[in-house]
Design a protein around this motif. Sequence first.
Motif, PDB file in Angstrom:
ATOM      1  N   CYS A  57     -46.954   8.267 -29.150  1.00 19.18           N
ATOM      2  CA  CYS A  57     -48.469   8.448 -29.553  1.00 19.18           C
ATOM      3  C   CYS A  57     -48.851   9.825 -29.638  1.00 19.18           C
ATOM      4  CB  CYS A  57     -49.290   7.185 -28.982  1.00 19.18           C
ATOM      5  SG  CYS A  57     -50.875   7.539 -29.261  1.00 19.18           S
ATOM      6  N   CYS A 102     -50.662   4.284 -30.650  1.00 16.43           N
ATOM      7  CA  CYS A 102     -50.342   3.168 -29.929  1.00 16.43           C
ATOM      8  C   CYS A 102     -51.024   1.952 -30.254  1.00 16.43           C
ATOM      9  CB  CYS A 102     -50.583   3.598 -28.294  1.00 16.43           C
ATOM     10  SG  CYS A 102     -52.194   4.101 -28.064  1.00 16.43           S
ATOM     11  N   HIS A 117     -55.222   3.649 -29.439  1.00 18.64           N
ATOM     12  CA  HIS A 117     -55.492   4.803 -30.390  1.00 18.64           C
ATOM     13  C   HIS A 117     -55.162   4.208 -32.154  1.00 18.64           C
ATOM     14  CE1 HIS A 117     -54.797   7.654 -27.103  1.00 18.64           C
ATOM     15  NE2 HIS A 117     -56.166   7.718 -27.383  1.00 18.64           N
TER      16      HIS A 117
END
Length: 89
Positions: A23, A47, A55
């Motif tokens: 990520c 993520c 995210h």
Amino acid sequence: MKVSTCDHLNQIQEIKGPRKRECDECVRIGSIWVHLRTCQSCGTTLCCDSSPNKHASKHARSSVHPVIASAEPGERWLYCYPDSAYTEY
Ligand SMILES: [Zn+2]
Ligand SMILES: [Zn+2]
Ligand SMILES: [Zn+2]
């Protein structure tokens, strides 16, 4: 690919895969993640919602990039956030 009720998914011709299996945002802030998703608008890998920082969904909302693909090995599916639409390919 199956026909979906979501035009975002129907417009996708080629799936963007992850450039790296990490990520981008978590690496920057030194955090951890659970699963990875790749944004189909800009190709960034972020993520999932099971990860502490979520995210990918934050990116979808703030960038208005609707569709992600799973970046996990062996998983072949797409998800559209605004339509809550899911398809396998
Ligand atoms: Zn959609
Ligand atoms: Zn993250
Ligand atoms: Zn994006």
